[in-house]
Design a protein around this motif. Structure first.
Motif, short mmCIF file in Angstrom:
data_model
loop_
_atom_site.label_atom_id
_atom_site.label_comp_id
_atom_site.label_asym_id
_atom_site.label_seq_id
_atom_site.Cartn_x
_atom_site.Cartn_y
_atom_site.Cartn_z
N UNK A 265 -8.38 6.94 9.17
CA UNK A 265 -8.70 8.33 9.48
C UNK A 265 -7.64 9.22 8.84
N UNK A 266 -8.07 10.10 7.95
CA UNK A 266 -7.08 10.91 7.24
C UNK A 266 -6.37 11.91 8.17
N UNK A 267 -6.89 12.04 9.40
CA UNK A 267 -6.27 12.97 10.34
C UNK A 267 -5.47 12.26 11.43
N UNK A 268 -5.25 10.95 11.26
CA UNK A 268 -4.48 10.25 12.30
C UNK A 268 -3.05 10.76 12.34
N UNK A 269 -2.40 10.53 13.47
CA UNK A 269 -1.02 11.00 13.65
C UNK A 269 -0.13 10.49 12.52
N UNK A 270 0.81 11.32 12.12
CA UNK A 270 1.70 10.95 11.02
C UNK A 270 2.52 9.71 11.37
N UNK A 271 2.89 9.59 12.66
CA UNK A 271 3.69 8.44 13.07
C UNK A 271 2.93 7.14 12.83
N UNK A 272 1.63 7.17 13.05
CA UNK A 272 0.79 5.99 12.82
C UNK A 272 0.54 5.78 11.34
N UNK A 273 0.21 6.85 10.66
CA UNK A 273 -0.15 6.77 9.24
C UNK A 273 0.99 6.22 8.40
N UNK A 274 2.22 6.38 8.86
CA UNK A 274 3.37 5.91 8.09
C UNK A 274 3.46 4.38 8.04
N UNK A 275 2.82 3.67 9.00
CA UNK A 275 2.90 2.21 9.02
C UNK A 275 2.01 1.61 7.93
N UNK A 276 2.47 0.56 7.27
CA UNK A 276 1.68 -0.06 6.20
C UNK A 276 0.53 -0.89 6.75
N UNK A 277 -0.37 -1.26 5.86
CA UNK A 277 -1.47 -2.17 6.18
C UNK A 277 -0.91 -3.59 6.17
N UNK A 278 -1.13 -4.34 7.24
CA UNK A 278 -0.55 -5.67 7.37
C UNK A 278 -1.53 -6.78 7.01
N UNK A 279 -2.73 -6.76 7.59
CA UNK A 279 -3.76 -7.77 7.33
C UNK A 279 -3.28 -9.16 7.78
N UNK A 280 -3.89 -10.23 7.21
CA UNK A 280 -3.54 -11.60 7.54
C UNK A 280 -4.13 -12.09 8.83
N UNK A 281 -4.84 -11.23 9.57
CA UNK A 281 -5.47 -11.65 10.81
C UNK A 281 -4.60 -11.51 12.03
N UNK A 282 -3.30 -11.21 11.86
CA UNK A 282 -2.39 -11.16 12.99
C UNK A 282 -2.76 -10.06 13.98
N UNK A 283 -3.29 -8.94 13.46
CA UNK A 283 -3.61 -7.80 14.32
C UNK A 283 -5.11 -7.55 14.42
N UNK A 284 -5.90 -8.54 14.00
CA UNK A 284 -7.35 -8.32 13.90
C UNK A 284 -8.07 -8.36 15.23
N UNK A 285 -7.58 -9.11 16.20
CA UNK A 285 -8.29 -9.29 17.46
C UNK A 285 -8.07 -8.08 18.36
N UNK A 286 -9.13 -7.27 18.50
CA UNK A 286 -9.02 -6.07 19.33
C UNK A 286 -9.38 -6.33 20.78
N UNK A 287 -9.76 -7.58 21.08
CA UNK A 287 -10.20 -7.90 22.44
C UNK A 287 -9.06 -8.30 23.36
N UNK A 288 -7.84 -8.44 22.82
CA UNK A 288 -6.75 -8.88 23.70
C UNK A 288 -6.44 -7.80 24.73
#
Length: 942
Positions: A265-288
């Motif tokens: 989202x191009x309008x997300x908070x700057x604090x969030x937008x500053x974090x890089x894309x990680x991938x690899x599946x480590x953060x993929x599970x949104x059900x936790x």
């Protein structure tokens, strides 16, 4: 042990005497150098003798020249000269004239930068000169001392024994600190889950969520220290503020860093937008489930961010720390134990690492640049093509350490190759990289693991190690820029049950090495599902049910390697190479063409986990290629290993024929049968201490004739007095006036009737007898079932028919003094040590395996008489020691107090050897090989 001034004085005496007999400059420099430094390192500085080969390199090649003494791990090299040679005098070297110091400095300049020494020494046996290259002009601050001054100068050599310079020591210290942070954070988070202590699906989901959550947090703490995020401590600062808002902030952060930059989202908070894309599946599970946060949790995160540098934590230790967060019940049920770096290297070094390092040193030692370049290129091709699979990878310890080692070797190759191109060893940082020199990748690693959380941890450990090694490459190859994020998926790590998985669908056909640490579960500790899996792997083979769970991995490995050159090494419980299991497991493997290449015999398991596993292990390396054999021999489970090259190595981990000892119901030789003692099954009603017996007889004196001495293993060995009440021959007339005895009989009957076991219920019909009643009517030899592994001899003895024995001992009725002599000899005990099972590390004697398969000698009458005479001398020597128990007499620490007994045993050992027609002088390796040959001949296996 620490450096010893006393030993240093003895060292000086030895070498002054040796050198005093040699004219100056005439000694064998190379031979004496090695003897001199091995003596100094082991006997004075306390370096364990079994590690000396890996600790110090003698004659290390560098561009066709050789360093006399090189200790890479402690940044030290020594240019050694012959006795009496002037350390200031130049010698012809390398087309010119060089002093010993100039020679040493040439080596220092031409070693790979990663191995450049800090400490340089020149020595001529009589004089030591130590230079610190951290000083701007080391020759101006040289520390010089003579051989005679060595005892008072040991402090100058303290760097050779300091743990502070040891990678393993540093990693262990980091693991302790990291574990404290993880434990604190884990405990604080666990309190916020509502159902985690319950035993239902909700608890399982909350436990899984907690495991995933803490893994993500620690990865982000690592990432901020490794400069993978937008700024240092970026994650810690992001978490600051109101703890009540941290729940939402973490949920939003996990979603953001799992979203590619172009899809955010191009309008997300700057604090969030500053974090890089990680991938690899480590953060993929949104059900936790992410619970509500507390000030305690926020403080734990903040302290972990600000007070600890996660950047240097070992990937292996990362896995171990996180494996410690698993539910203890889960760990026990799965048989999981975190493997220490030391134990991993015990597998990897003989499997392939020692060979690769030897090849690297050989390549670096080639005299010409062209040959060095060719050799390094071949080795680079080799390390880039190696594939490694772990079919029980857990949190990735083996794969992570293997990858780290391969990349360490590759970084050395890159450094060597760059120095060849620039002609400027140790100055490779001047080179600007164009293309990536890195060819070793995580794609060379494969794993199978049943626990989903462990798979996640394994991937994270590998990503961390990859980043660390790329950073080291960048230090060598300045200008080489790598984009570590986003992470790759690591699809080669397969979540599943290894025993139900087709390994050929996970591992490549040309897999180079298979390593691992299968679950430690004995036959009695396996669940019904695990037992069924084991039997299925062995196709329901007879006796497969008594094989340890890890044995299934051996069978799967044997089948997988069919038609391949894959070499394997597995850590296992020591029971797979002892007792009845050996034939059941290894005979099928032997018939399939499996050969044991190397092994560590029994050693005590050691690890970095909080709840250390108290087990005894072996490591077995095996393949389908017959070749050189190596045994890493541990004299006791707690001792360091000695490395022994042997021509053959059988399944008992002995230099002996490939014979297999099956459980046998009758002796192979013509000797009396062996049986066990009695099992009362009495609920404690028939067994008495002396005090209990006296109290009973005070009420019922007429019962005294029914009391007999009672011996089990401990009673016999430790001299413990115990009694049993045996009423098997008492009639009603006898018992009519003995109400206390009748009460005991009735108690036993009721006890047995309360059982659900058929045999026990049947025994209730004759409650005045023992449940299992074996009472020889003659003198018998008594053999304890379990005895300490520290004893050279299992103590045996004679008992008369008036003494009753428990089922914790074996009895050999109608045995003679001759039988006692052979059984009590070193020959029989050596056989027992090899083929018996173990209880932990203690010997577990067996009638069916040890006694019945033992091949007895065929002595002449004179030899038989001599065995009997020596056997009687052993008994006499025991009887002469009033007040000493067998435990006292046979404790190795006490042998000096019983010289007559030890002499009697030595004479008996010689007499029994003579009865076999051999004279091995007590050499146990030869004894065991001879007994295996006799067994193989007897059963037709030769």
């Amino acid at each position: 042990m620490p450096a010893s001034k006393k030993e240093a004085k003895e060292f000086v005496k030895r070498w002054k005497k040796r050198l005093g007999a040699i004219p100056a400059g005439s000694n064998n420099e190379q031979q004496d150098t090695q003897k001199f430094w091995v003596d100094l390192l082991i006997n004075v500085l306390g370096i364990p003798s079994n590690t000396i080969d890996s600790f110090v390199d003698f004659e290390r090649k560098v561009r066709g020249r050789r360093i006399d003494v090189f200790v890479s791990d402690h940044n030290f090299l020594c240019e050694q000269k012959s006795w009496g040679i002037d350390l200031d005098k130049p010698e012809p070297r390398n087309g010119g004239m060089e002093t010993p110091l100039q020679q040493a400095m040439w080596y220092a300049r031409h070693l790979p930068y990663s191995e450049r020494p800090r400490w340089v020494m020149t020595c001529n046996f009589g004089t030591f000169r130590l230079y610190d290259l951290d000083n701007e002009r080391p020759e101006d601050t040289v520390q010089e001392f003579s051989l005679e001054e060595l005892p008072d100068s040991l402090y100058l050599l303290s760097f050779l024994t300091s743990n502070e310079t040891s990678r393993l020591h540093k990693e262990q210290q980091l693991s302790i600190e990291a574990g404290a942070y993880v434990s604190r954070l884990y405990d604080a988070l666990a309190k916020q889950y509502h159902h985690i202590e319950e035993k239902d699906e909700r608890a399982q989901e909350e436990q899984r969520s907690l495991n995933v959550l803490i893994t993500r947090i620690i990865f982000l703490l690592y990432a901020e220290d490794a400069d993978l995020l937008q700024s240092h401590q970026a994650f810690g600062r992001y978490c600051e503020g109101d703890p009540a808002k941290l729940h939402r902030k973490l949920v939003d952060l996990f979603e953001a860093i799992d979203t590619p930059l172009d899809k955010r989202d191009e309008y997300m908070d700057e604090d969030l937008a500053a974090f890089p894309y990680v991938n690899g599946g480590l953060f993929a599970d949104s059900s936790i489930i992410v619970p509500q946060m507390t000030p305690e949790i926020l403080e734990a995160i903040t302290d972990a961010s600000q007070d600890f540098d996660w950047r240097e934590i070992s990937g292996v230790i990362f896995g171990g720390v996180f494996e410690g967060t698993l539910n203890p019940e889960t760990r026990h049920a799965g048989g999981m134990h975190y493997t220490s770096v030391e134990n991993i290297e015990r597998c990897l070094r003989p499997l392939f690492l020692d060979e690769l390092w030897d090849e690297l040193h050989e390549a670096e030692g080639e005299r010409t640049a062209a040959k060095r370049k060719q050799a390094l290129a071949r080795l680079h091709d080799k390390v880039a093509s190696i594939t490694i699979g772990d079919p029980a990878c857990g949190s990735g310890n083996f794969l992570t350490e293997a990858y780290r080692q391969l990349r360490t070797i590759e970084n050395r190759i890159i450094e060597d190759e760059l120095s060849e191109e620039t002609g400027n060893a140790g100055q490779t940082s001047l080179v600007i990289a164009q293309d990536s020199p890195v060819r070793v990748s995580l794609d060379q690693l494969y794993g199978i693991e049943i626990n989903d959380f462990a798979v996640s941890v394994a991937k994270t450990a590998l990503w961390i190690t990859e980043e660390q090694m790329l950073r080291k490459t960048q230090e060598i190859y300045v200008g080489y820029d790598f984009d570590f994020l986003p992470l790759r998926s690591l699809s080669n790590l397969h979540e599943g049950n290894a025993l139900k998985t087709d390994w050929s669908e996970v591992f490549p056909d040309d897999l180079t090495y298979l390593v691992g640490n299968p679950p430690f579960l004995g036959a009695r500790n396996q669940s019904k599902e695990q037992k069924a899996e084991l039997l299925e792997v062995f196709d329901g083979a007879k006796n497969a049910g008594n094989i340890d769970y890890c044995g299934a991995w051996y069978m799967k490995a044997a089948r997988f390697t069919q038609g391949k050159r894959t070499r394997c090494a597995l850590v296992s419980t020591n029971s797979i190479c002892q007792g009845e299991q050996v034939a059941n497991l290894w005979k099928p493997l032997h018939d399939m063409g499996i050969h044991i290449d190397f092994a560590h015999n029994t050693f005590r398991w050691d690890n970095e986990a909080a709840d250390k596993a108290h087990v005894f292990c072996v490591i077995v390396g095996f393949s389908r290629e017959a070749g050189n054999k190596t045994l890493f021999y541990h004299a006791t489970p707690d001792s360091d290993e000695d490395r022994i090259a042997v021509p053959r190595l059988n399944a008992y981990l002995k230099n002996a024929p490939d014979a297999f000892i099956w459980n046998r119901s009758k002796p192979l030789s013509d000797v009396p049968a062996i049986g066990i003692g009695s099992q009362p099954i009495d609920g404690g009603n028939y067994l008495f201490t002396p005090e209990e017996k006296a109290a009973f007889l005070s009420k019922e004196p007429a019962a005294e004739k029914y009391f007999h001495k009672w011996l089990g293993s401990q009673e016999f060995i430790r001299g413990i007095e115990r009694w049993c009440l045996w009423l098997g021959e008492a009639s009603w007339a006898d018992l009519k006036g003995l109400p206390c005895c009748r009460e005991r009989i009735e108690n036993v009957r009721n006890y047995r009737l309360s059982s659900s076991r058929k045999q026990t219920l049947k025994a209730a019909e004759r409650p005045n007898h023992f449940g299992t009643e074996i009472i020889p009517n003659s003198t018998a030899i008594i053999v304890p079932k379990v005895s300490s592994e520290r004893r050279r001899y299992i103590p045996m003895g004679f008992v008369g028919s008036e003494t009753l024995c428990s089922d914790l001992v074996f009895l050999i009725p109608n045995a003679t003094l001759y039988h006692f002599g052979v059984l009590q000899s070193q020959l029989h005990n050596a056989w027992m040590r090899t083929v018996a099972g173990r209880l932990k590390s203690d010997y577990r004697y067996s009638g069916g395996i040890v006694y019945n398969n033992f091949v007895w000698p065929e002595p002449s009458e004179e030899q038989r008489n001599e065995v009997e005479r020596c056997a009687q001398a052993v008994l006499d020597a025991r009887d002469a020691q009033e007040g000493a128990t067998l435990a006292d007499m046979y404790d190795p620490k006490n042998e000096t107090f019983f010289p007559e007994l030890m002499a009697a045993h030595k004479a008996l050992d010689a007499a029994v050897e003579a009865a076999y027609g051999v004279d091995f002088g007590g050499d146990e390796e030869k004894i065991v090989a001879h007994l295996f040959n006799l067994y193989a001949e007897k059963v037709g296996e030769l």
